[in-house]
Design a protein around this motif. Sequence first.
Motif, short mmCIF file in Angstrom:
data_model
loop_
_atom_site.label_atom_id
_atom_site.label_comp_id
_atom_site.label_asym_id
_atom_site.label_seq_id
_atom_site.Cartn_x
_atom_site.Cartn_y
_atom_site.Cartn_z
N THR A 183 -19.50 -25.87 -28.28
CA THR A 183 -20.01 -24.73 -29.15
C THR A 183 -21.03 -25.04 -30.06
N ALA A 184 -20.95 -26.34 -30.69
CA ALA A 184 -21.94 -26.61 -31.93
C ALA A 184 -23.52 -26.37 -31.45
N ARG A 185 -23.65 -26.93 -29.69
CA ARG A 185 -24.89 -26.68 -29.38
C ARG A 185 -25.19 -25.49 -29.09
N ALA A 186 -24.33 -24.44 -28.68
CA ALA A 186 -24.67 -23.05 -28.45
C ALA A 186 -24.88 -22.50 -29.52
N VAL A 187 -24.29 -22.65 -30.88
CA VAL A 187 -24.69 -21.94 -31.96
C VAL A 187 -25.99 -22.58 -32.62
N SER A 188 -26.30 -23.73 -32.28
CA SER A 188 -27.39 -24.42 -32.83
C SER A 188 -28.65 -23.58 -32.22
N SER A 189 -28.52 -23.82 -30.91
CA SER A 189 -29.44 -23.30 -29.96
C SER A 189 -29.91 -21.86 -30.22
N LEU A 190 -28.81 -20.92 -30.53
CA LEU A 190 -28.86 -19.38 -30.64
C LEU A 190 -29.42 -19.12 -32.13
N ASP A 191 -29.03 -19.67 -33.03
CA ASP A 191 -29.57 -19.77 -34.44
C ASP A 191 -30.99 -20.12 -34.64
N HIS A 192 -31.42 -21.16 -33.91
CA HIS A 192 -32.73 -21.73 -34.10
C HIS A 192 -33.74 -20.57 -33.64
N PHE A 193 -33.50 -20.19 -32.18
CA PHE A 193 -34.39 -19.36 -31.57
C PHE A 193 -34.39 -17.84 -32.06
N PRO A 218 -29.29 -25.85 -36.41
CA PRO A 218 -29.27 -24.66 -36.92
C PRO A 218 -30.21 -24.00 -37.55
N ALA A 219 -30.93 -22.76 -37.66
CA ALA A 219 -32.06 -22.47 -38.58
C ALA A 219 -31.28 -22.00 -40.00
N GLN A 220 -30.07 -21.89 -39.94
CA GLN A 220 -29.47 -21.51 -41.12
C GLN A 220 -28.75 -22.97 -41.59
N LEU A 221 -29.05 -23.30 -42.87
CA LEU A 221 -28.56 -24.61 -43.22
C LEU A 221 -27.42 -24.56 -44.40
N PRO A 222 -26.32 -25.55 -44.32
CA PRO A 222 -26.02 -26.53 -43.29
C PRO A 222 -25.83 -25.73 -42.12
N HIS A 223 -25.39 -24.65 -41.98
CA HIS A 223 -24.99 -23.98 -40.84
C HIS A 223 -24.80 -22.45 -40.62
N PRO A 224 -24.72 -21.65 -39.78
CA PRO A 224 -24.38 -20.12 -39.85
C PRO A 224 -23.06 -20.02 -40.78
N PRO A 225 -23.11 -18.85 -41.38
CA PRO A 225 -21.67 -18.67 -41.95
C PRO A 225 -20.57 -18.65 -41.03
N LEU A 226 -19.52 -19.33 -41.57
CA LEU A 226 -18.30 -19.67 -40.84
C LEU A 226 -17.09 -18.57 -41.43
N LEU A 227 -16.90 -17.55 -40.64
CA LEU A 227 -16.06 -16.50 -41.01
C LEU A 227 -14.79 -16.75 -40.18
N VAL A 228 -13.66 -17.29 -41.12
CA VAL A 228 -12.55 -17.59 -40.64
C VAL A 228 -11.18 -16.66 -40.52
N GLY A 229 -11.10 -16.24 -39.16
CA GLY A 229 -10.09 -15.30 -38.91
C GLY A 229 -8.86 -15.56 -38.91
N GLY A 230 -7.91 -14.65 -38.94
CA GLY A 230 -6.33 -14.73 -39.08
C GLY A 230 -5.80 -14.45 -40.26
N ASN A 231 -4.70 -13.93 -40.44
CA ASN A 231 -4.23 -13.31 -41.64
C ASN A 231 -2.84 -14.26 -42.18
N SER A 232 -2.45 -15.33 -41.49
CA SER A 232 -1.51 -16.03 -41.96
C SER A 232 -2.03 -16.98 -43.06
N ARG A 233 -1.17 -17.64 -43.81
CA ARG A 233 -1.17 -18.25 -44.98
C ARG A 233 -2.27 -19.42 -44.48
N ARG A 234 -1.83 -20.15 -43.73
CA ARG A 234 -2.51 -21.31 -43.00
C ARG A 234 -4.03 -20.69 -42.64
N ALA A 235 -4.22 -19.60 -42.12
CA ALA A 235 -5.74 -19.10 -42.09
C ALA A 235 -6.33 -19.10 -43.41
#
Length: 306
Positions: free
Chosen positions: A95-105, A171-188
Amino acid sequence: MTFTLSTSLPFDHIDKPQEWGTMEALHQIAKAVEAAGFYAGTVTDHPVPSSRWLDNGGHYAQDPFVMLSMLGAATTTLRLQTNILVLPYRNPFITARAVSSLDHFTGGRVILGLGAGYMKAEYKALGVDFDSRNDIMDEYMKAMKLAWTGKDFTFEGNGYTALGNRVLPTPAQLPHPPLLVGGNSRRALRRAVELGDAWHPFFVPKAVTDTARTANLEGDDDILAAIAYMAAHCEKVGRETPPKVIASSTYSVKAGWNAQEALDHFANLKSLGVDGSGATIYTDTRAEYLEQAQKFGEDVIAKIDF
């Protein structure tokens, strides 16, 4: 515009392949939503859903990174968002590789919406333990962040080990693209505070929470309570700036939709502390979709000033 609006893209509809399932359709729709002023186009993630779920109202999903790559090639400013990527399904470094490639290009246009998912049958088909999904989520987010540094890293995971590995380009965005955490539970919510850049709630009534296996989140009071819980957890763990709140799609653009109603809806979300949301366009044909996207852009997006 500080309040951002995404839109769920219609490429999961397989019943009319000539309307939604061609390269021409992808290019036309991509350019239409970008021209309308949508901040991001979103795609979902169900690599191998169960037939029972599909036959009872579920939906298909194309490979998210394939779709976002094509979307990125057809646009120049539209953000490319997973909503959501079921993170435990894939090795975190894949996943990290896919995200890095897509964000870079694409010049830094990726937004990574992440979630633990809810479909037991899909987990089983992919050979991933469903009951461990929350622990896997936390572990994989930490592993990906290390990979995105571009430096040699070591990481001991559950069933895999990195003993001096490197992923470049970053990734072009440093340190990485925005990480949007899904889920409605308290753990999320705690995960959003501890590991994410934003909380990405799915507004879901109690009637469907059993199917989606997530906490119900219906009214303003639920949203305010969740934001307060995150603020308290920020204080507990020493995070100074709380995660943003970027909701999943909350408005349906269907026959008879009303621009003022949409504006009032998003203004109310903003007043609660929500920083962004989404609108999903529902039409029978591609021509209607393109028309409604333009109309929504002119009558709603262009008039948002909050």
